[in-house]
Enzyme design. Structure first.
Site, PDB file in Angstrom:
ATOM      1  N   GLU A  49       0.837  -1.215   0.000  1.00 34.87           N
ATOM      2  CA  GLU A  49       0.000   0.000   0.000  1.00 34.87           C
ATOM      3  C   GLU A  49       0.866   1.257   0.000  1.00 34.87           C
ATOM      4  O   GLU A  49       0.555   2.236  -0.674  1.00 34.87           O
ATOM      5  CB  GLU A  49      -0.958   0.010   1.200  1.00 34.87           C
ATOM      6  CG  GLU A  49      -2.097  -0.992   1.089  1.00 34.87           C
ATOM      7  CD  GLU A  49      -2.980  -0.754  -0.125  1.00 34.87           C
ATOM      8  OE1 GLU A  49      -3.058   0.379  -0.605  1.00 34.87           O
ATOM      9  OE2 GLU A  49      -3.571  -1.739  -0.619  1.00 34.87           O
ATOM     10  N   GLY A  93      10.803   7.252  -5.966  1.00 36.40           N
ATOM     11  CA  GLY A  93      10.279   8.608  -5.796  1.00 36.40           C
ATOM     12  C   GLY A  93       9.525   8.817  -4.484  1.00 36.40           C
ATOM     13  O   GLY A  93       9.329   7.881  -3.719  1.00 36.40           O
ATOM     14  N   TYR A 132      -6.435   6.720   3.172  1.00 37.11           N
ATOM     15  CA  TYR A 132      -6.649   5.660   2.181  1.00 37.11           C
ATOM     16  C   TYR A 132      -5.947   4.362   2.596  1.00 37.11           C
ATOM     17  O   TYR A 132      -6.545   3.286   2.596  1.00 37.11           O
ATOM     18  CB  TYR A 132      -6.149   6.107   0.795  1.00 37.11           C
ATOM     19  CG  TYR A 132      -6.000   4.946  -0.138  1.00 37.11           C
ATOM     20  CD1 TYR A 132      -7.126   4.351  -0.687  1.00 37.11           C
ATOM     21  CD2 TYR A 132      -4.746   4.399  -0.410  1.00 37.11           C
ATOM     22  CE1 TYR A 132      -7.001   3.235  -1.500  1.00 37.11           C
ATOM     23  CE2 TYR A 132      -4.614   3.294  -1.223  1.00 37.11           C
ATOM     24  CZ  TYR A 132      -5.748   2.721  -1.759  1.00 37.11           C
ATOM     25  OH  TYR A 132      -5.622   1.611  -2.555  1.00 37.11           O
ATOM     26  N   ASP A 150      -9.554   6.230  -3.066  1.00 38.33           N
ATOM     27  CA  ASP A 150      -8.383   6.885  -3.670  1.00 38.33           C
ATOM     28  C   ASP A 150      -8.871   7.610  -4.931  1.00 38.33           C
ATOM     29  O   ASP A 150     -10.075   7.692  -5.185  1.00 38.33           O
ATOM     30  CB  ASP A 150      -7.268   5.871  -3.966  1.00 38.33           C
ATOM     31  CG  ASP A 150      -7.662   4.861  -5.029  1.00 38.33           C
ATOM     32  OD1 ASP A 150      -8.837   4.891  -5.486  1.00 38.33           O
ATOM     33  OD2 ASP A 150      -6.816   4.051  -5.432  1.00 38.33           O
ATOM     34  N   CYS A 221     -16.586   0.790 -20.660  1.00 40.34           N
ATOM     35  CA  CYS A 221     -17.930   0.645 -20.078  1.00 40.34           C
ATOM     36  C   CYS A 221     -18.589  -0.673 -20.470  1.00 40.34           C
ATOM     37  O   CYS A 221     -19.404  -1.209 -19.710  1.00 40.34           O
ATOM     38  CB  CYS A 221     -18.809   1.816 -20.501  1.00 40.34           C
ATOM     39  SG  CYS A 221     -18.153   3.409 -19.964  1.00 40.34           S
ATOM     40  N   CYS A 224     -17.958  -3.160 -17.778  1.00 40.87           N
ATOM     41  CA  CYS A 224     -18.152  -2.673 -16.407  1.00 40.87           C
ATOM     42  C   CYS A 224     -19.370  -3.327 -15.750  1.00 40.87           C
ATOM     43  O   CYS A 224     -20.467  -3.309 -16.311  1.00 40.87           O
ATOM     44  CB  CYS A 224     -18.345  -1.160 -16.442  1.00 40.87           C
ATOM     45  SG  CYS A 224     -18.645  -0.470 -14.807  1.00 40.87           S
TER      46      CYS A 224
END
Ligand code: SF4
Length: 366
Positions: A49, A93, A132, A150, A221, A224
């Site tokens: 995470e 980073g 989160y 998120d 879509c 979905c």
């Protein structure tokens, strides 16, 4: 607004879809893994995470394996020298994450007997674990029906409900809508065969939907599970959501670094702990200023006098809040030493961010 039956139906449809997907990740325990007796490991989930914040799962996975190889448990990570952790993190980073990772591991060992706290509220108290991550770890590891939100989830929710409020002001609105769905899930008991009601599956299903189906551009879509409930799909304008305030243009900054190589060693120094690239190594260099200063101003900040020459072509590096134009200077200089001399053949052992690796590569090509 949708009825509670509609919301519960949506949760079931999302879980059915999640179970049918064979999308897996190295740290993920899928329903069939759980059924086969594989237990979730909070240390591995926490690492994933933290690494996946601001980073793609593909890039994070290589680092996740590397960290587990070096530090298989939270005690190993807590006991490691911080420089080793910063070195292993180099290239990923957002280096505050690595500093907090170490701090967090030490707190878990010192204050929690090496066991991760089991609630979202307790997890939130630890360094580097924001709302989160706390919600995701609590749902995945401890079956807490938390509200995992998120940027990907915000996008899905904004489209399903066609939220007109603009980000970032819309955040609480989107969060509340996501909470309504998560609440419907926890009351539904869900209906996916033997895989009843695991909040971690719901959370991961929602994250997968946002990351792989409800993409910012060209959402898929037709694949979905929530197409029938989606207001933005019905009106044919999903890409208009979420609505956002236009971002101001990213400003530019300018700086220089000085590359000194002597007998197979290059000069480095450590950046201050606080601030950008905090605690990482760098070539000695100048401030990063808003306007481009003249060369004399830069040379006045060189680590020693010499016939400094700029290498043609600046390095352009994009940070979140500005773009840096970095000039690399080289000179034939000799000196009796510098704070940190790094073996050019072992630079992987040093916590060098990718910006500095680019600068060294540019100078070394000469
Ligand atoms: S139907 Fe399309 S826009 Fe709506 S949630 Fe699904 S992928 Fe996103």
């Amino acid at each position: 607004m949708k009825t509670s039956q509609q919301l519960q139906a949506m949760c079931g449809e999302l879980l059915d879809w999640y179970v049918q997907q064979d999308r897996t990740l190295p740290w993920r325990i899928r329903p069939e893994d759980r059924a086969a007796g594989r237990a979730v490991d909070p240390y591995k989930v926490w690492l994933s995470e933290i690494m996946c914040q601001q980073t793609t799962t593909n890039a994070a996975a290589a680092y996740w394996y590397k960290f587990l190889d070096k530090w298989p448990g939270v005690q190993d990570l807590a006991a490691a020298p911080r420089d080793d952790i910063m070195g292993a993190w180099a290239g990923l980073g957002y280096y505050a994450r690595a500093r907090n990772l170490h701090k967090c591991a030490q707190i878990i060992c010192a204050d929690y007997n090496g066991v991760f706290p089991k609630t979202e509220a307790e997890l939130l108290k630890l360094p580097g674990i924001g709302p989160y991550s706390a919600a995701a770890i609590a749902a995945i590891c401890y079956k807490e029906a938390s509200n995992v939100v998120d940027g990907n989830v915000e996008r899905v929710i904004s489209r399903i409900f066609r939220v007109q409020e603009k980000l970032p002001k819309a955040k609480p609105v989107l969060r509340n809508l996501a909470a309504t769905l998560a609440g419907a899930f926890s009351h539904s008991g869900s209906h996916v065969g033997s895989y009843l009601g695991h909040p971690g599956d719901y959370a991961q299903g929602l994250m997968d939907l946002g990351a792989h189906i409800c993409k910012p551009k060209n959402p898929k879509c037709n694949l979905c599970p929530w197409q029938g409930h989606c207001l933005a799909f019905a009106t044919g304008d999903p890409e208009n959501y979420p609505k956002r305030k236009p971002k101001p243009e990213r400003p530019s900054r300018y700086g220089a670094v000085f590359y000194v190589e002597q007998d197979g060693y290059i000069w480095l120094r450590r950046r201050p702990d606080k601030g950008l690239l905090g605690g990482m190594m760098e070539l000695p260099g100048t401030d990063w200023s808003v306007g481009k200063p003249n060369v004399e101003t830069w040379l006045s900040q060189a680590p020693l006098k010499g016939d400094w020459q700029p290498i043609e072509g600046e390095i352009v590096h994009v940070f979140t809040h500005f773009t840096l134009y970095l000039t690399v200077f080289t000179a034939q200089v000799r000196s009796s030493g510098f704070a940190i001399s790094a073996d050019v053949n072992r630079l992987d052992d040093y916590a060098l961010p990718s910006l500095m690796r680019k600068a060294i590569a540019k100078a070394a090509r000469l």
